[in-house]
Design an enzyme around this catalytic site. Structure first.
Site: not given
Length: 269
Positions: A8-10, A43, A195, A218, A221
């Site tokens: 995941d990114m953010d 996302g 995901k 985190d 999603n």
């Protein structure tokens, strides 16, 4: 041995100031040099991921990206779509009508029109800013029923959105995949899109099984991919429900949590 890492990114890969730390960048590079496939699963639209893919050197046709919560899975260089599970204009119109009844804002990602919203608002502008994209204000009634809509989001102040979520009809959860990616973002997608299914499809495409996959996240999603992975990792800053799903909890996104996992489980440091 782990052969695929989905990030995941953010709140996971990115620090609170939306950067990738030097230690995390170095760990990812070392894993890739050992033949491990590292993918970003976000996302965000691809436009909001490109600068980080460039920074990580993940730009070849042997690199992949999972965008819009894996509604789209693509090769990066050629942009070849290897999985697409999306919504329609009719879905967007129905969800926008529900949002109006619940008193919260809505926006959507359209294949033709980009980021669209019936009424300009702070959180659509926030989405546009972090992804460096523009916004089109349009009434969703203008959409054709068969328009390609990648995902729809209910967006508003956390207390407003929470109140709206509490009133969502049960059948909506049967029609769509619904996940919360932030206190102000509720994401509504094709029922086959999340995901977890995206990472699983990519693993199969690469000839891997779940036992060879690490997924880190985190927020809500990320839950499907943490459940799928042989090693599902929650960040130290993850929500409690995500931590409860994880096999392993690492440090926060501001404390090199991603690097620590790669160093321990792949680089054997």
């Amino acid at each position: 041995m782990y052969k695929l890492v989905a990030l995941d990114m953010d709140g996971t890969l990115l620090t609170s100031n939306k950067t990738i730390s030097p230690r995390t960048k170095q760990a990812i590079q070392a894993a890739r040099e050992q033949g491990v496939v590292v993918v970003l699963a976000s996302g965000r639209p691809v436009d909001g991921m490109v600068r980080y893919l460039d920074e990580l050197g993940m730009t070849s046709d042997q690199d992949y990206v999972l965008s819009y919560n894996a509604s789209l899975v693509q090769r990066i260089a050629s942009k070849e779509v290897i999985r697409k599970q999306i919504l329609t204009g009719l879905d967007a119109k129905n969800i926008a009508n529900l949002a109006r009844e619940l008193g919260c804002h809505v926006h959507a990602f359209s294949s033709e029109h980009g980021l669209i919203t019936p009424a300009d608002n702070y959180y659509t502008q926030h989405e546009a800013k972090i992804n460096q994209i523009s916004t089109t204000v349009m009434d969703f009634s203008e959409l054709a029923d068969d328009d390609e809509i990648i995902k729809v989001m209910l967006i508003d102040e956390p207390e407003v959105l929470s109140a709206a979520i509490a009133q969502l009809p049960a059948e909506l959860y049967e029609q769509y995949t619904i996940v919360q990616s932030a206190p102000f973002f509720l994401e509504i997608m094709n029922p086959k899109s999340n995901k977890g299914t995206g990472v699983a499809m990519l693993a199969e495409h690469l000839g891997l099984d779940a036992s060879q996959v690490i997924c880190m996240g985190d927020a809500g999603n990320d839950s499907h991919m943490l459940e799928y992975a042989g090693l599902g990792v929650a960040m130290g800053n993850a929500t409690d429900d995500v931590k409860a799903l994880a096999n392993h909890i690492t440090a926060s996104n501001d404390e090199d949590g991603v690097a620590l996992v790669i160093e321990e489980f792949i680089l054997n440091k």
